[in-house]
Design a protein around this motif. Structure first.
Motif, short mmCIF file in Angstrom:
data_model
loop_
_atom_site.label_atom_id
_atom_site.label_comp_id
_atom_site.label_asym_id
_atom_site.label_seq_id
_atom_site.Cartn_x
_atom_site.Cartn_y
_atom_site.Cartn_z
N TYR A 34 -15.15 9.60 30.35
CA TYR A 34 -14.12 10.17 29.47
C TYR A 34 -14.02 11.67 29.75
O TYR A 34 -15.01 12.33 30.04
CB TYR A 34 -14.47 9.92 28.00
CG TYR A 34 -15.83 10.40 27.58
CD1 TYR A 34 -16.05 11.73 27.18
CD2 TYR A 34 -16.92 9.54 27.56
CE1 TYR A 34 -17.30 12.18 26.80
CE2 TYR A 34 -18.19 9.97 27.18
CZ TYR A 34 -18.36 11.30 26.79
OH TYR A 34 -19.61 11.74 26.41
N PRO A 35 -12.81 12.21 29.67
CA PRO A 35 -12.65 13.65 29.87
C PRO A 35 -13.05 14.40 28.62
O PRO A 35 -12.83 13.93 27.50
CB PRO A 35 -11.15 13.79 30.15
CG PRO A 35 -10.53 12.67 29.39
CD PRO A 35 -11.53 11.53 29.45
N LYS A 154 -2.17 12.70 32.75
CA LYS A 154 -3.19 11.82 33.30
C LYS A 154 -4.58 12.20 32.80
O LYS A 154 -5.41 11.34 32.50
CB LYS A 154 -3.15 11.86 34.83
CG LYS A 154 -1.94 11.19 35.45
CD LYS A 154 -2.00 11.23 36.96
CE LYS A 154 -0.81 10.51 37.59
NZ LYS A 154 -0.87 10.54 39.07
N LEU A 155 -4.82 13.50 32.71
CA LEU A 155 -6.12 13.97 32.24
C LEU A 155 -6.33 13.57 30.79
O LEU A 155 -7.40 13.06 30.42
CB LEU A 155 -6.20 15.50 32.39
CG LEU A 155 -7.55 16.17 32.13
CD1 LEU A 155 -8.60 15.67 33.12
CD2 LEU A 155 -7.41 17.68 32.22
N SER A 156 -5.34 13.79 29.95
CA SER A 156 -5.49 13.53 28.51
C SER A 156 -5.52 12.04 28.18
O SER A 156 -6.08 11.64 27.15
CB SER A 156 -4.36 14.21 27.74
OG SER A 156 -3.10 13.67 28.09
N THR A 157 -4.93 11.22 29.03
CA THR A 157 -4.93 9.77 28.79
C THR A 157 -6.02 9.07 29.60
O THR A 157 -6.08 7.84 29.61
CB THR A 157 -3.56 9.16 29.14
OG1 THR A 157 -3.23 9.48 30.51
CG2 THR A 157 -2.47 9.71 28.23
N ASN A 158 -6.86 9.84 30.28
CA ASN A 158 -7.97 9.31 31.07
C ASN A 158 -7.50 8.33 32.12
O ASN A 158 -8.09 7.26 32.33
CB ASN A 158 -9.01 8.64 30.16
CG ASN A 158 -10.36 8.51 30.84
OD1 ASN A 158 -10.63 9.15 31.86
ND2 ASN A 158 -11.24 7.67 30.29
N THR A 159 -6.42 8.69 32.80
CA THR A 159 -5.89 7.86 33.89
C THR A 159 -5.82 8.68 35.18
O THR A 159 -5.03 8.36 36.07
CB THR A 159 -4.50 7.32 33.54
OG1 THR A 159 -3.62 8.42 33.22
CG2 THR A 159 -4.57 6.38 32.35
N PHE A 350 -16.32 15.57 32.65
CA PHE A 350 -16.18 14.15 32.35
C PHE A 350 -17.54 13.61 31.97
O PHE A 350 -18.53 13.81 32.69
CB PHE A 350 -15.63 13.40 33.57
CG PHE A 350 -14.29 13.92 34.03
CD1 PHE A 350 -13.12 13.40 33.53
CD2 PHE A 350 -14.23 14.96 34.95
CE1 PHE A 350 -11.89 13.89 33.94
CE2 PHE A 350 -13.00 15.45 35.37
CZ PHE A 350 -11.82 14.92 34.86
#
Length: 361
Positions: A34-35, A154-159, A350
């Motif tokens: 997870y970020p 992408k970072l905030s949605t962990n994708t 992460f």
């Protein structure tokens, strides 16, 4: 201390049986992480209260917008639309008293007959939303400008990472776990923390380290890792007498020789070593180095303390991955040092990578 457990049960190893250093991978974890983001990406966009008027005649909407933008601009709320239906944003509540609004508009030669007599209040976004989730929420309250940042989304949605990248990260964390286990058996029989540093540009493990607080209170795994990287760049402060590598395709001075041999044997598909050091004048892209961990990824079995987290900032690491949280961890548990805006460098963090296995340490 880096160890997340105050009274860990000691693990016993048979020095003759290297297999006992390996985890049982029958119940392997998937590469899940997870970020750890700055609060302004996690929390809702803060709101502020404004006065709102209603335009009497819909035909005057465009004229009123142009006129108010000219005579009463609101620079701190430029991210907002001035109009919502027939309602128009007039002033932030903190800037003026309600009973002074019409007199102020008249003093600026605005025709107040274009507005209905009733002044309302509304909550609006105080600052521009940074990600789609924040935008969707504040836009329902009052229309808001928004320019999506694909990387932040992408970072905030962990994708952000592909499945292939996640598998690579899992492999590096398994290596860090094995470094901790090896160190506990051979060097320092206490609960251990493993650390490795990776140059993703050449797909090579640059350095490996473990906790050496028996030799000095500052020798946490992350701090030793940075020092080991320094050894590949004609530097280093601790155990300099261990430096032996003089030539070869890659510089392996970031490892103890016996630890490197063990890792090479077990992870025979990985590369080990750093590119040979070059000064800035010799680099094609000076921004890529040569300062310590510039552009490198750091994998830690446990969340680092404040000292180590700052050490990684000063060494210019690009990304830090950790497995298990610790009681005094400085990347998510007690604080998020990497998100402090006033620092001159920031890395991405992460957590949770092979957390279960890291906790076993």
């Amino acid at each position: 201390m880096e160890n997340p457990r105050e009274n860990p049960k000691k693990m016993k190893f048979d020095h003759k049986d290297e297999e006992k250093m390996k985890f049982d991978h029958k119940d392997e974890e998937k590469a899940i992480l997870y970020p750890v983001l700055a609060d302004d990406l996690v929390e809702d966009t803060p709101l502020t209260e404004v006065y709102v008027g209603t335009i009497s005649n819909q035909k005057d909407i465009s004229k009123v917008i142009i006129e108010l933008n000219s005579i009463t601009p609101i620079p701190e709320l430029m991210h907002l639309k001035r109009i919502k239906g027939k309602d128009i944003l007039l002033f932030p509540v903190c800037n003026i008293e309600k009973n002074q609004i019409f007199s102020l508009l008249q003093s600026k030669n605005f025709d107040i007959s274009k507005l209905e007599n009733t002044i309302k209040t509304s909550m609006v976004a105080k600052i521009p939303p940074k990600i789609r989730r924040q935008y969707d929420k504040v836009h329902k309250v009052w229309p808001c400008n928004f320019h999506s940042n694909k990387y932040l989304e992408k970072l905030s949605t962990n994708t952000l990472f592909s499945s292939k990248e996640l598998q690579e990260f899992e492999g590096y964390m398994r290596l860090a776990i094995d470094v901790a286990l090896y160190a506990r058996e051979h060097y320092f029989d206490e609960p251990q923390v493993g650390a490795i540093v990776v140059d993703t540009k050449i797909k090579s493990v640059v350095a490996a380290s473990y906790r050496q607080t028996n030799e000095g209170p500052c020798r946490h795994a992350a701090m030793v890792a940075v020092d080991n990287v320094a050894k590949t760049q004609n530097g280093g402060a601790w155990n300099i007498d261990e430096i032996t590598n003089k030539d070869g395709e890659l510089n392996t001075n970031g490892f103890k020789e016996e630890l490197l041999n063990f890792l090479k044997k077990k992870y025979n598909t990985l590369r080990f070593g750093a590119s040979w050091f070059k000064g800035k004048s010799d680099l094609l892209e000076p921004s890529d180095g040569p300062y310590l961990c510039t552009g490198y990824y750091v994998f830690l079995t446990h969340e680092p303390c404040a000292m180590c987290a700052m050490g990684l900032i000063h060494s210019r690491a690009k990304r830090v991955f950790f497995g298990a949280r610790t009681s005094n961890g400085a990347l998510t548990t007690s604080c998020k040092i990497h998100t402090v805006k006033d620092l001159n460098h920031h890395y991405e963090v992460f957590g949770g990578l092979l957390e279960k296995q890291c906790l076993q340490l």
